[in-house]
Structure formats: C-alpha cells, structure tokens
Motif scaffolding. Sequence first.
Motif, mmCIF file in Angstrom:
data_model
loop_
_atom_site.group_PDB
_atom_site.id
_atom_site.type_symbol
_atom_site.label_atom_id
_atom_site.label_comp_id
_atom_site.label_asym_id
_atom_site.label_seq_id
_atom_site.Cartn_x
_atom_site.Cartn_y
_atom_site.Cartn_z
ATOM 1 N N ALA A 94 -10.704 32.472 70.394
ATOM 2 C CA ALA A 94 -11.455 31.609 69.479
ATOM 3 C C ALA A 94 -12.657 30.994 70.183
ATOM 4 O O ALA A 94 -13.751 30.895 69.609
ATOM 5 C CB ALA A 94 -10.535 30.524 68.928
ATOM 6 N N ARG A 95 -12.481 30.579 71.442
ATOM 7 C CA ARG A 95 -13.581 30.012 72.200
ATOM 8 C C ARG A 95 -14.640 31.070 72.504
ATOM 9 O O ARG A 95 -15.848 30.789 72.460
ATOM 10 C CB ARG A 95 -13.035 29.412 73.500
ATOM 11 C CG ARG A 95 -14.093 28.836 74.423
ATOM 12 C CD ARG A 95 -14.833 27.691 73.791
ATOM 13 N NE ARG A 95 -15.787 27.100 74.716
ATOM 14 C CZ ARG A 95 -16.762 26.292 74.368
ATOM 15 N NH1 ARG A 95 -16.934 25.985 73.093
ATOM 16 N NH2 ARG A 95 -17.575 25.792 75.277
ATOM 17 N N ARG A 96 -14.235 32.293 72.779
ATOM 18 C CA ARG A 96 -15.190 33.365 73.013
ATOM 19 C C ARG A 96 -16.019 33.644 71.764
ATOM 20 O O ARG A 96 -17.214 33.914 71.842
ATOM 21 C CB ARG A 96 -14.454 34.639 73.452
ATOM 22 C CG ARG A 96 -13.833 34.559 74.840
ATOM 23 C CD ARG A 96 -13.090 35.830 75.183
ATOM 24 N NE ARG A 96 -12.426 35.739 76.470
ATOM 25 C CZ ARG A 96 -12.961 36.082 77.623
ATOM 26 N NH1 ARG A 96 -14.199 36.545 77.650
ATOM 27 N NH2 ARG A 96 -12.282 35.962 78.742
ATOM 28 N N ARG A 97 -15.391 33.590 70.599
ATOM 29 C CA ARG A 97 -16.154 33.801 69.357
ATOM 30 C C ARG A 97 -17.172 32.681 69.140
ATOM 31 O O ARG A 97 -18.287 32.919 68.661
ATOM 32 C CB ARG A 97 -15.189 33.896 68.177
ATOM 33 C CG ARG A 97 -14.444 35.223 68.110
ATOM 34 C CD ARG A 97 -13.712 35.369 66.787
ATOM 35 N NE ARG A 97 -12.570 34.459 66.703
ATOM 36 C CZ ARG A 97 -11.343 34.789 67.083
ATOM 37 N NH1 ARG A 97 -11.101 36.006 67.585
ATOM 38 N NH2 ARG A 97 -10.356 33.931 66.980
ATOM 39 N N GLU A 98 -16.818 31.461 69.491
ATOM 40 C CA GLU A 98 -17.767 30.355 69.365
ATOM 41 C C GLU A 98 -18.970 30.554 70.284
ATOM 42 O O GLU A 98 -20.123 30.343 69.879
ATOM 43 C CB GLU A 98 -17.065 29.037 69.684
ATOM 44 C CG GLU A 98 -15.993 28.652 68.668
ATOM 45 C CD GLU A 98 -15.282 27.365 69.066
ATOM 46 O OE1 GLU A 98 -15.666 26.795 70.122
ATOM 47 O OE2 GLU A 98 -14.374 26.940 68.339
ATOM 48 N N LEU A 99 -18.709 30.973 71.523
ATOM 49 C CA LEU A 99 -19.814 31.219 72.445
ATOM 50 C C LEU A 99 -20.662 32.409 72.009
ATOM 51 O O LEU A 99 -21.884 32.411 72.190
ATOM 52 C CB LEU A 99 -19.255 31.452 73.847
ATOM 53 C CG LEU A 99 -18.568 30.246 74.510
ATOM 54 C CD1 LEU A 99 -18.041 30.624 75.880
ATOM 55 C CD2 LEU A 99 -19.528 29.076 74.620
#
Length: 365
Positions: A94-99
Amino acid sequence: MDHEEVEIHGRADRLCGQADRDGHARRRGVSQDGHLAGDALQLEEEVRRPERQRSAPAQAARGREQPLEEARRRSEPGQGDAPGGAAKKALRAARRRELADWLIQAYRVSTRRASSILLTSSSSYYYKPNPRYDRAERARIKEIAETRLRYGMPRVHVLMRREGWVINHKKTYRIYCEEGLNLRRRRPKRRVAAMHRETRPAVTAINQAWSMDFVADELFNGRRIRSLTVVDNFSREALAITVDHSLKGDAVVDTMKLIKQMRGLPKRIQVDNGSEFISKALDKWAYDNGVQLDFSRPGKPTDNPFIESFNGSFRDECLNVHWFLSLDDAREKIEDLRIEYNEDRTHSSLGNVTPREYYLSHLQA
C-alpha cells in the motif's frame, strides 16, 4: 577572420587543458587548490587504524580548507541522503502504491517507470485489495464489549468461541484494537514486600474452603448499603451476596444457614478481622457446625485473595456500572450479576469455563 579563428581555437585549447587537469585531479582525490577532497579524506579516516594518530602538520593542512569547499562537502538542508533525513522505507504494498502515485503526479512518469524505481511490479500497482468480510464478528465483539464493560480481549475471545464463531485470537485482537476497545486498568504499585504467613493447605475439592468479605456502596440518594459476598475458593462460585443497609454478625449467620441448605458446609472459611466476623454469634455457629474460621493478618488483604479478586470484579462490573434507586433495586441487580458470574462468565484459572460448569464437572467426578 583568421585572427578570430586563432583566438577561438586558442581559448578552446586552454579550456580543454584545464578540464583535463581538473579531471586528473578529481580522479586522484585532489581539489583544484591542491587539497584532498572531502570524500577522500573521509575514506582515509575510515581506512586508518584507530590507534594511529595524525601528525601535527597534517592536522594543520587539513584545517586550511576553503569556505567554498566546506560548503560543498555538506549536505543541504532537507536533502534526501542527509544523515537522519531519509524518508520512511516503503515496505508494504500500500505504501509503495502511494509513492508510485506521487512519482507519477510530480514527475509525469509512466506507471511502469514509477514501479521500476520503487523496485516493484506494475501488477502490484494495479492490485485492488479485497479485505476479508468480518462485519459480523466486528459487530458481535463490539456488542460484548458494550454490555460487559470490564471484559478484556482474552475473555471476549473465549465468549466468541463458546458462541460458535470460527475466529482465532489474532483476529479478535486486531478487531478489538481497531475498534478502540482496549481495556486500561490502573494497578497499584506495591513498594513493600509483604511478610508471608504460614502456608495454607491447597484447595483441591468443592466446599473445602470458602471466603467472605464486605463491600460498601450507596444508593442514588447517598444512603449507604453493604454487601456480604461469599465465594467457593475451588470453583470460584459466588455462593451468596446479601445486601442491606446494615449487616451485623447475626446477618452473617443467617446467610451461612441459607447457603447450608443449598450447598452444604465448608471445612474452613477465610475471613478478615472485621467486627462481624469476630462476633460471638458467628463464633458459636462455626463451633456448632464444625467449621474453622481462618482469620487473615490485620492489614493484609492478600491473605484472602479469592474474595478480593471477586470483590474487584463485582465492583467493576456491577457497582460502578449501575445506579441503584432503592434497596430492592440493588438486590435485584446484584443477584442478576451473581447468576451471570456463575453461569456465563468464564475464568482463565478454571480453563476458560464458567464456575457452574467447573462445579458440575467435579461434582460428577
């Protein structure tokens, strides 16, 4: 025309020669003014042995760095690679998608390029999470926590399992924390080690040892009431809770006679040194029925832990929750609590079964 061409070529030769000298100096780790570059000095300091000391001339030479070179060696404020200024690692998908979304919006790069920069695949970016459906379990856990305010997560989980829900303790704990149902209880600090009295015999059967004590409370108008609580130390059953405005030694004897008709008599009863328990009426009843009164040391409630534990739960789950309008109202609500405590409330010390079930299992055995 020839003069201008010669001047241009001459200037280019000087620039090329200067560039070659600068590149050669940089490859050797030397700056334009002849001093060692910052990265070379840092590498040299790391390679040197700790016990080897730098000579005085070298220290003096190192201190003559130019202000411009000092500024060029430092990391700018807010720079990503500055010590302590690194961004949070993108560990979760999820954090990778935000970045990745931030890279696409800020730098106008493609999804494939953003995914490659973050060392992830494009399929992970387009993945839509599908969480498991736990609305029913969540609603039931909230309902249990709202109706039983002093139940913690382990007891809520045991009730869920007893009702037939297929749920493990990790999922119960996750829902319990996400809903903000964490139970916080202030525990007193004991700074002085208590002196141990003579060891009491272990309780191994029903009616082997009882405990009783008093709990004080008040009605809505401030009038005081008292509750006499009696507990079986082996099965943890609340045998009786007598409620009245005033309870003397005769009232304690009447409660013992009532329990005798339904349950029988114990071998000993653990009590404190209250005036009701040292009365002549209770002493005579105990002598006539062959019951031993086991008094705890003055000022040592830990000598009678079973009744103290029950009184704590009794106050948390009943007295602090309800508002008593009259003496009859208090008796009715307290009796309901006693029945629920014996038949519905599980105990971890009993193997997560209710006191009534524990009593019946040992009675049949």
